[in-house]
Structure formats: structure tokens, C-alpha cells
Design an enzyme around this catalytic site. Structure first.
Site, PDB file in Angstrom:
ATOM      1  N   ASP A 194       6.707  -3.727   4.413  1.00 15.30           N
ATOM      2  CA  ASP A 194       8.115  -4.334   5.096  1.00 15.30           C
ATOM      3  C   ASP A 194       9.339  -3.656   4.598  1.00 15.30           C
ATOM      4  O   ASP A 194       9.073  -2.460   3.733  1.00 15.30           O
ATOM      5  CB  ASP A 194       8.305  -5.805   4.306  1.00 15.30           C
ATOM      6  CG  ASP A 194       8.925  -6.770   5.508  1.00 15.30           C
ATOM      7  OD1 ASP A 194      10.076  -6.281   5.856  1.00 15.30           O
ATOM      8  OD2 ASP A 194       8.302  -7.705   5.959  1.00 15.30           O
ATOM      9  N   HIS A 255      10.916  -4.010  10.431  1.00 10.59           N
ATOM     10  CA  HIS A 255      10.725  -4.210   9.134  1.00 10.59           C
ATOM     11  C   HIS A 255       9.975  -3.246   8.503  1.00 10.59           C
ATOM     12  O   HIS A 255       8.641  -3.118   7.967  1.00 10.59           O
ATOM     13  CB  HIS A 255       9.772  -5.651   8.985  1.00 10.59           C
ATOM     14  CG  HIS A 255      10.340  -6.737   9.186  1.00 10.59           C
ATOM     15  ND1 HIS A 255      11.303  -7.129   8.003  1.00 10.59           N
ATOM     16  CD2 HIS A 255      10.453  -7.730  10.042  1.00 10.59           C
ATOM     17  CE1 HIS A 255      11.829  -8.381   8.544  1.00 10.59           C
ATOM     18  NE2 HIS A 255      11.401  -8.477   9.795  1.00 10.59           N
ATOM     19  N   ASP A 318       7.963  -8.646  14.956  1.00  8.83           N
ATOM     20  CA  ASP A 318       9.151  -9.552  14.899  1.00  8.83           C
ATOM     21  C   ASP A 318      10.235  -8.766  14.368  1.00  8.83           C
ATOM     22  O   ASP A 318      10.305  -7.840  13.726  1.00  8.83           O
ATOM     23  CB  ASP A 318       8.787 -10.752  13.478  1.00  8.83           C
ATOM     24  CG  ASP A 318       8.716  -9.981  12.247  1.00  8.83           C
ATOM     25  OD1 ASP A 318       7.903  -9.056  12.342  1.00  8.83           O
ATOM     26  OD2 ASP A 318       9.076 -10.627  11.479  1.00  8.83           O
ATOM     27  N   GLU A 319      11.441  -9.373  14.852  1.00 10.85           N
ATOM     28  CA  GLU A 319      12.709  -9.067  14.269  1.00 10.85           C
ATOM     29  C   GLU A 319      12.952  -7.455  14.358  1.00 10.85           C
ATOM     30  O   GLU A 319      13.212  -7.056  13.068  1.00 10.85           O
ATOM     31  CB  GLU A 319      12.978  -9.646  12.858  1.00 10.85           C
ATOM     32  CG  GLU A 319      12.896 -11.214  12.695  1.00 10.85           C
ATOM     33  CD  GLU A 319      12.864 -11.807  11.391  1.00 10.85           C
ATOM     34  OE1 GLU A 319      13.662 -12.725  11.321  1.00 10.85           O
ATOM     35  OE2 GLU A 319      12.407 -11.115  10.437  1.00 10.85           O
ATOM     36  N   TRP A 385       6.100 -18.219  15.069  1.00  6.45           N
ATOM     37  CA  TRP A 385       6.686 -18.680  13.990  1.00  6.45           C
ATOM     38  C   TRP A 385       8.230 -19.462  14.106  1.00  6.45           C
ATOM     39  O   TRP A 385       8.388 -20.188  13.530  1.00  6.45           O
ATOM     40  CB  TRP A 385       6.682 -17.493  12.890  1.00  6.45           C
ATOM     41  CG  TRP A 385       7.665 -16.448  13.381  1.00  6.45           C
ATOM     42  CD1 TRP A 385       7.518 -15.432  14.187  1.00  6.45           C
ATOM     43  CD2 TRP A 385       9.199 -16.353  12.951  1.00  6.45           C
ATOM     44  NE1 TRP A 385       8.705 -14.671  14.427  1.00  6.45           N
ATOM     45  CE2 TRP A 385       9.726 -15.109  13.709  1.00  6.45           C
ATOM     46  CE3 TRP A 385       9.981 -16.862  12.080  1.00  6.45           C
ATOM     47  CZ2 TRP A 385      11.210 -14.827  13.365  1.00  6.45           C
ATOM     48  CZ3 TRP A 385      11.010 -16.333  11.711  1.00  6.45           C
ATOM     49  CH2 TRP A 385      11.745 -15.217  12.531  1.00  6.45           C
ATOM     50  N   TYR A 410       6.521 -22.668   6.447  1.00  3.60           N
ATOM     51  CA  TYR A 410       7.086 -21.539   5.638  1.00  3.60           C
ATOM     52  C   TYR A 410       7.456 -22.486   4.398  1.00  3.60           C
ATOM     53  O   TYR A 410       8.463 -23.044   3.928  1.00  3.60           O
ATOM     54  CB  TYR A 410       8.188 -20.966   6.121  1.00  3.60           C
ATOM     55  CG  TYR A 410       8.211 -19.804   7.201  1.00  3.60           C
ATOM     56  CD1 TYR A 410       6.822 -19.603   7.828  1.00  3.60           C
ATOM     57  CD2 TYR A 410       9.185 -19.125   7.441  1.00  3.60           C
ATOM     58  CE1 TYR A 410       6.641 -18.857   8.923  1.00  3.60           C
ATOM     59  CE2 TYR A 410       9.066 -18.051   8.326  1.00  3.60           C
ATOM     60  CZ  TYR A 410       7.782 -17.930   8.987  1.00  3.60           C
ATOM     61  OH  TYR A 410       7.684 -16.886   9.912  1.00  3.60           O
ATOM     62  N   TRP A 449       6.992 -16.341   2.085  1.00  3.72           N
ATOM     63  CA  TRP A 449       7.699 -14.980   2.191  1.00  3.72           C
ATOM     64  C   TRP A 449       8.456 -15.147   0.885  1.00  3.72           C
ATOM     65  O   TRP A 449       9.005 -16.168   0.181  1.00  3.72           O
ATOM     66  CB  TRP A 449       8.866 -15.131   3.250  1.00  3.72           C
ATOM     67  CG  TRP A 449       8.265 -15.174   4.565  1.00  3.72           C
ATOM     68  CD1 TRP A 449       8.091 -16.333   5.506  1.00  3.72           C
ATOM     69  CD2 TRP A 449       7.431 -13.821   5.303  1.00  3.72           C
ATOM     70  NE1 TRP A 449       7.530 -15.904   6.659  1.00  3.72           N
ATOM     71  CE2 TRP A 449       6.884 -14.602   6.537  1.00  3.72           C
ATOM     72  CE3 TRP A 449       7.185 -12.694   4.971  1.00  3.72           C
ATOM     73  CZ2 TRP A 449       6.188 -13.880   7.276  1.00  3.72           C
ATOM     74  CZ3 TRP A 449       6.524 -12.323   5.847  1.00  3.72           C
ATOM     75  CH2 TRP A 449       5.956 -12.560   7.057  1.00  3.72           C
ATOM     76  N   THR A 450       8.204 -13.683   0.124  1.00  5.19           N
ATOM     77  CA  THR A 450       8.508 -13.777  -1.316  1.00  5.19           C
ATOM     78  C   THR A 450       9.781 -13.301  -1.964  1.00  5.19           C
ATOM     79  O   THR A 450       9.858 -12.787  -3.109  1.00  5.19           O
ATOM     80  CB  THR A 450       7.432 -13.184  -2.029  1.00  5.19           C
ATOM     81  OG1 THR A 450       7.099 -11.879  -1.776  1.00  5.19           O
ATOM     82  CG2 THR A 450       6.217 -13.770  -1.867  1.00  5.19           C
ATOM     83  N   GLU A 451      10.889 -13.150  -0.917  1.00  3.17           N
ATOM     84  CA  GLU A 451      12.077 -12.675  -1.419  1.00  3.17           C
ATOM     85  C   GLU A 451      12.581 -13.663  -2.673  1.00  3.17           C
ATOM     86  O   GLU A 451      13.027 -12.918  -3.525  1.00  3.17           O
ATOM     87  CB  GLU A 451      13.314 -13.133  -0.190  1.00  3.17           C
ATOM     88  CG  GLU A 451      13.174 -12.249   0.899  1.00  3.17           C
ATOM     89  CD  GLU A 451      12.013 -12.757   1.902  1.00  3.17           C
ATOM     90  OE1 GLU A 451      11.490 -13.452   1.630  1.00  3.17           O
ATOM     91  OE2 GLU A 451      12.579 -12.290   3.275  1.00  3.17           O
TER      92      GLU A 451
HETATM   93  C1  ACM Z   1       8.845 -13.693  10.316  1.00  2.00           C
HETATM   94  O1  ACM Z   1       9.114 -14.711   9.805  1.00  2.00           O
HETATM   95  N1  ACM Z   1       9.654 -13.084  10.601  1.00  2.00           N
HETATM   96  C2  ACM Z   1       7.479 -13.609  10.848  1.00  2.00           C
END
Ligand code: ACM
Ligand code: ZN
Length: 743
Positions: A194, A255, A318-319, A385, A410, A449-451
């Protein structure tokens, strides 16, 4: 008549018996059918494992688990009268259901039966869970006789763990693979790359880990780590033994900042870049116009596919903002030469080209639901998602899909918002699909997701909520009953303790309600408890509360400026919920405030007065204390009602760049005896760098040497627009303020 009432009586007796039986089966996920009969099987030292058609590896695994977890050493030679655990393949048993098993316990023998090894493995997991629940008493583990017949609802039961934002050690990954197997998950989706870190060694491109695996934090410290190819081989082998398929995720085209920091030539602009330190969506992504980008990615995929034997590779997708592609001559040339309509079709071109390459290597490609943009690649699997929509559209088009909408799956979402009950209500299959289309929904995944989740907090994010998903993914959806499941969860805490899982909360543990008792000049704090079985301990001396602190059992009264620290425990287990409330008995309490520009209604706190109510905001921007101003300055006048001696005025602001909240450029504070005669103007210029992934609360304090004044004016100049380096560059910046302390 007589026979009818006899029949009714029998039915009632059978029904009661059934209830009694079911109440004793506290397994998660709940098996399809379970019956307890009279008698019990006793594991003591003398027992043997017998096998029919089962591999040495599975027998060894089973023996090893029994020995390690329960100190039970099975023998492989069956002596007369020895109790026996039999693992047996019988290819006539429910052979249309690939993971089905039966587990039969009699006083003499336990038989685990399936048409295949995978099924036997899940039978062993059920047995292990029964043993954990039974516990060892006087050197003996005793379990009820009975029979279970079981198979899963979905073939895809995964956990997606982000190891980029925070790196997780090899041992930690193995531990999770073990835990996943115990709850009958079969997929570990490993998010390896990422913006903030590249975590997989690629021999051909060493800079990916020399540069891309390390980020320089705002405080100058270096954070990072990666898995060598040897680590990965070890983890893959470990997972295989536990029937867990690992799906590696290599993000593209977005990403990808950590990769671009290592090899900037794969970007549109050529860089240079640094590995990301703020969270969010970055504009710099792989260039789709250069063939060399694709050759680079293909080389990486060559190494990735050699390491992971599974059928699937996740490529993210994604994104991916299209800003750079719009300005890149190579990307534009590609759009032209390929006859594409726009940048969305260029994304589709990118993904299809990669999908084709993966297909040529015998692999199937998975991507997040953005891969639907501009048309799906042949055979691509869509992981939905953003909502259920991606799964719906993919299934309608005859593509397989994994349905894991953020709103349910999530688990980085706080349990205050996504709680155990909501998790348990999840159904991965969109209702609107017909029976044929529904078959394209393979199953689902829990995502972390580990931010905000370094390794030591992962247990508390996943547990106990992941138990709801274990059941949703495996058990029969008919007859799902939250109250009954909830009882099994309560019975499972003991198991989690035994497995040393540092579980967190099921839901919001408490809601604080503060008021001010002006007769006594005291704040009063009441807590409404949300999660049963939770104890709240608190301290007021600045220490972290623990089970030796004060136990909350009545409203707390506070008559001085102090910070109240609270923590939630279950029995003696820390649920990881720390909460602070700071109180200031300052001179502007209950004054009048007039605010010039209106705050945003979503961040209004308790209205105008929130800024002088004596209750301080926390680092949580949603704590109900912060007032938010979007793209405008802050200006307010406080009327103290009478003249008072002023020694300082100190408004507090928040920096939280990940949420587009920035500190003011400067704050100007002035005081007056009469409303129109402000003087003693003091300006405090911000000296904290805005580029920071940490949350900073900063007081902009002006000192006034005990001047008498009735009116106080506070002006804070917002930066108004997100800075150039920020993912939201040019978008409106927020200004967050709480409590203007006057002393
Ligand atoms: C994602 O949460 N952008 C897959
Ligand atoms: Zn480009």
C-alpha cells in the site's frame, strides 16, 4: 383421544430434551445438527489415534494440537480396550459438500468422518473447541457423547489483514492462521502493499523493500518491516497444513506510493516520492501509458505467483484517482491508441491487461469493486466493499464475487458503531439476486485496515465481533437468533482467555453524560452502560485506571479542574477502551458567547455554549465536544457578564490531517472592558507542522497579566484549503475548536 394425547406428550418430552441438548452445544460457529446422548468420552493419557485414508500430515497435526493444548499424548498403536479417536475418509459421506464432516462421540470411541481431508480437518477443529470448552480437570478432559453433522454455508470465509499500514510479525501471522482455522475460516487475504509500506521481498526489485518497506514518521522515527520470500514460504506451508488458502494482495494502479518511492519511473510524473506517512487516497499512482510499468508489475506477479500456490491473486484496483492520468501525455496517448473513452476505461484497460497476464499463468484475479468501472475483465472476481452493489452487479454479469461491505465487515470501525449485533445481522447475499445469480456469491471476508491498529491491538479489534462472522459464514442462516448466539459468545470468553486472545468490546461500553450543578459548582458525570458484564474503573490523579482504581457505581461529582480517566474491563480483562474527560472550572463557564461564522451542523457539539462548558474535547473528533468549521475562519466574542481579572485565554484546536482537520495559521485574542474597545491584541502563530499523521491538540494561549475585562474576542485564521501535499489538496480544510479556557 387417548393415543393423540400420548403422542402430544411424547412430542413435548422430545422437544424438551432437544432444548436441553441444544443449550449444551455452545460451539461457534454453530453446527448444522448436534445431539448429545447419554455417557461421555474421557481423554486421559491412554488413548490412540486410528486413521483410514487420512494423510500423515493431518494425523500429526491432530496429535500435535492435542499434545500442545491439552498435554494429551495419543498413541498410534491401538491396544485392546484403548479409547480411540478415529479420523476417517469415506467418500460416500455428503460428498456433494466439500467441507462437510461428522463427529461422533461414544464412551469408547470418537469418529471424525468426511469424504475428504478438509472435512476431517474441520471435524478436528470442532473436537478441539469442545475440548477447550470442557477444560482439563484432574488430568482428564471429559466430553459428552453425541453426534454432530456439519457443513458450511459459504465456500469463501476470509479475513483480510492489512499488513502495510502496520507491519505484523511472522509469528503473529501464524498465530492468526491458527485462530482462523479454529473458527473454520478458510481464507487469509494478505494485504501486502500500500502507500505506507511494501511488505513482500521481490528479488528482481530489491528497492521495493530497501526503500518501500520503511517510512519516516513525522517525529523522524523510521517505521517498517517486510516478509522475506523464506518467511512467506514458511507461512504458506503453515497455512496449507490448516487448510487456509492465502490470497496475496498486490495493489495497483492506486495505493502504490511505497512502490513509486522505490521505482519512481513507473509513475506519470517521474517523482521523486516518499513512502506515505499520512493515511488516505494518494493521487500518484502507476502510469498506465508506459509499457515498462506493466513489465515491472508482471515481473512482480511472477515472483508472487511462484510463492503462493493458491488459485487467486488480489490486485486491489480500488481508490485510484485519475488526476495524474489526465495530465500525462503517455496515459493520454494510450487512451487514444486503444480507442478508450476516458480514464475510467484506461483503468479497465490496466486491470484487463493484468488479468490476462494472470490468466496466462493459470491464476484468477480478484479486485475491489472499482474494477467494475469501464467493464470487467474476463473471469475477474469482484470483492464488494463500498456496499452490496459490487456483488450484485458482478453476480448479475455472471462473475464470482466476495461480498464484504464496509458497513458490516470493516472491523477497524469502532464497536460503538459496528457492534456485535450488527455484525451478526449480516447476510452476504444481496436479496435482489435470483437463485441462479446467488450462486456467484462465494462468501465474504472480515476486513481489518490497520491505520489505527498496530499488531498489539489487532485482537481487540477483531474479537469478539469476528465470532459473529465465523457463524454467519459457516452456519445455517435459517433460525439465526441473536439472543441465543449472544449466550454462546458469553460462554466463549473463557475459551478466548484460554487462547490468550486479548478481546475488545462487543458494543459501546458506556455513554457519558455530563452536567453542571451550579448550586454546588460541581460537574456531575453519569455513565449509561451499554455492554453487559462490563466494569468501569476510573482515576482522577492522571494515572491509567486499572482494576485497583475506583469502580464506577454512582454518578461522579467533580469540584475542581481535573482529568477523569476511565477504562472498561470484563472480569479482570482490559477491554482496551480508555476514555478521558477533562474538566476546567474556568472563568468563562456559563458566560455568553456569540459566534460569527456558523459551525457545521454535523460538528456542532452541544451548540454555541460547548466552547465554554468546562468539558474538554478528546482526540476523538466525534466525541460530541468539538465544533467544526469547514473552509472558514472562526471568530467569537465571550461576554463574562461582569468584569473579571484575566490572566490567560487559551482556545484549543485539533490537527487531524487524515480527517482534513488542520490547525489555524494564527489565533488573535483581545480583551475589553466595553464591547467596542478591544485592546491588548495578542497573536499566536502556529508552530506545529501540519504534515503529520498523528492527532495533535494544541492550545493557542495568550497571557494577560491579571487585566480586568468583561469581553474576550478570539479569532482563528483557517488555512481554508487542504495543502498541496495532502490527498485532499485544494478541498476545503476543517478547523476544529473546543473550549476557550479563561483564567
Ligand atoms: C478499500 O477499503 N479501499 C478496499
Ligand atoms: Zn501516465
Amino acid at each position: 383421544m387417548k393415543s393423540k394425547s400420548f403422542l402430544l406428550g411424547t412430542i413435548i418430552i422430545l422437544f424438551t430434551l432437544q432444548l436441553k441438548i441444544n443449550s449444551q452445544v455452545t460451539l461457534i460457529p454453530k453446527p448444522r445438527e448436534a445431539n448429545i446422548t447419554s455417557g461421555s468420552f474421557s481423554f486421559t493419557s491412554g488413548f490412540a489415534i486410528k486413521s483410514t485414508g487420512v494423510s500423515r500430515q493431518l494425523i500429526d497435526y491432530t496429535s500435535h494440537q492435542l499434545l500442545r493444548e491439552f498435554d494429551l499424548l495419543p498413541e498410534t498403536v491401538v491396544r485392546p480396550n484403548f479409547p480411540v479417536l478415529e479420523l476417517k475418509i469415506d467418500n460416500t459421506f455428503l460428498n456433494d459438500k466439500p467441507e462437510a464432516y461428522s463427529l461422533k462421540v461414544t464412551p469408547k470411541e470418537i469418529t471424525i468422518l468426511s469424504s475428504n481431508e478438509r472435512g476431517v480437518f474441520y471435524g478436528v477443529q470442532t473436537l478441539l473447541q469442545i475440548l477447550v470448552k470442557a477444560g482439563k480437570v484432574n488430568n482428564e478432559v471429559k466430553i459428552y457423547s453425541g453426534e454432530i453433522t456439519d457443513y458450511p454455508q459459504y465456500s469463501w470465509r476470509g479475513l483480510n489483514l492489512d499488513c502495510s499500514r502496520h507491519f505484523m510479525s511472522k509469528e503473529f501471522i501464524k498465530r492468526y492462521i491458527e485462530i482462523l482455522a479454529f473458527y473454520k475460516f478458510n481464507t487469509f487475504h494478505w494485504h501486502l502493499t500500500d502507500d505506507q509500506g511494501w511488505r513482500i521481498e521481490i528479488k528482481k526489485y530489491p528497492k521495493l523493500t530497501e526503500i518501500g518497506a520503511w517510512r519516516k514518521e513525522a517525529d523522524g522515527s523510521i517505521y517498517g518491516g517486510y516478509y522475506t520470500q523464506q518467511d512467506i514460504k514458511e507461512i504458506v506451508a503453515y497455512a496449507k497444513e490448516r487448510f487456509i488458502n492465502i490470497v496475496p494482495e498486490i495493489e495497483m494502479p492506486g495505493h502504490s506510493l511505497a512502490s513509486l518511492a522505490s521505482y519512481p519511473e513507473n509513475s506519470c510524473t517521474g517523482g521523486p516520492f516518499e513512502v506515505g506517512i499520512v493515511w488516505g487516497v494518494m493521487k500518484d499512482i502507476y502510469c498506465a501509458g508506459r509499457d515498462s510499468t506493466f513489465y515491472f508489475l508482471q515481473d512482480i506477479l511472477d515472483e508472487v505467483t511462484a510463492l503462493f500456490p493458491g488459485k487467486y491473486v488480489h490486485i486491489g484496483g480500488d481508490e485510484a484517482p485519475k488526476d495524474r492520468w489526465k495530465e500525462c501525455s503517455k496515459c493520454q496517448a494510450r487512451i487514444k491508441s486503444e480507442g478508450l473513452k476516458d480514464e475510467h476505461e484506461l483503468q479497465s484497460y490496466f486491470i484487463k491487461r493484468i488479468a490476462k497476464y494472470l490468466r496466462s499463468k493459470g491464476k484468477e484475479m480478484i479486485g475491489w469493486d472499482e474494477i467494475l468501472q469501464g467493464g470487467l475483465a474476463e473471469g475477474a472476481i469482484v470483492q464488494s466493499w463500498q456496499s452490496f452493489m459490487g456483488a450484485y452487479v458482478a453476480a448479475k454479469q455472471g462473475h464470482y464475487t466476495i461480498c464484504s461491505p464496509a458497513s458490516y465487515t470493516y472491523l477497524n470501525s469502532d464497536p460503538d458503531n459496528l457492534d456485535l449485533r450488527i455484525a451478526y445481522s449480516f447476510n452476504p447475499v444481496p436479496d435482489e439476486l435470483n437463485e441462479e445469480e446467488k450462486k456467484f456469491v462465494l462468501g465474504s471476508e472480515v476486513n481489518l485496515w490497520t491505520e489505527e491498529a498496530p499488531e498489539e491491538t489487532v485482537d481487540s479489534k477483531l474479537f469478539p465481533r469476528i465470532l459473529a462472522f465465523a457463524e454467519v459464514f459457516w452456519s445455517n442462516p435459517e433460525g439465526r437468533n441473536y439472543e441465543e448466539f449472544y449466550k454462546r459468545v458469553q460462554a466463549s470468553y473463557k475459551d478466548l482467555d484460554a487462547m490468550r486472545i486479548k478481546y475488545g468490546r462487543e458494543t459501546k461500553v458506556f455513554t457519558p453524560k455530563t452536567s453542571f450543578d451550579s448550586d454546588k459548582n460541581e460537574f456531575v458525570v453519569e455513565l449509561n452502560k451499554g455492554q453487559a458484564g462490563t466494569d468501569i474503573y476510573y482515576s482522577m490523579d492522571g494515572s491509567d485506571p486499572d482494576i485497583n482504581s475506583i469502580l464506577y457505581n454512582e454518578p461522579i461529582r467533580i469540584n475542581k479542574s481535573v482529568t477523569l480517566n476511565l477504562a472498561a474491563f470484563r472480569n479482570k480483562h482490559d477491554l482496551g477502551k480508555k476514555f478521558s474527560l477533562s474538566f476546567d472550572l474556568h472563568k468563562a463557564l456559563n458566560a455568553e458567547i456569540t459566534i460569527k461564522n456558523k459551525y457545521d451542523e454535523r460538528y456542532r457539539a452541544s451548540g454555541d455554549n460547548a466552547l465554554i462548558d468546562g468539558v474538554r474535547a478528546t482526540e476523538n473528533l466525534h466525541d460530541g465536544c468539538w465544533q467544526g468549521y469547514e473552509g472558514v475562519d472562526f471568530e467569537a466574542v465571550i461576554d463574562l457578564g461582569e468584569e473579571k481579572e484575566i490572566s490567560k485565554v487559551s482556545p484549543r484546536f485539533m490537527l487531524n490531517s487524515n480527517s482534513w482537520i488542520f490547525l489555524p495559521e494564527k489565533v488573535t485574542i483581545s480583551i475589553a472592558e466595553d464591547e467596542d474597545e478591544f485592546m491588548e491584541e495578542k497573536t499566536i502563530v502556529n508552530d506545529v507542522p501540519q504534515k503529520n499523521s498523528e492527532i495533535v491538540l494544541k492550545d493557542f494561549t495568550a497571557a494577560f497579566n491579571n487585566k480586568p475585562a468583561r469581553y474576550i474576542k478570539v479569532k482563528a485564521e483557517s488555512i481554508k484549503k487542504c495543502p498541496d501535499w495532502h490527498p485532499g489538496a485544494g478541498g476545503k480544510a476543517w478547523l476544529f475548536i473546543d473550549e476557550i479556557v479563561v483564567e
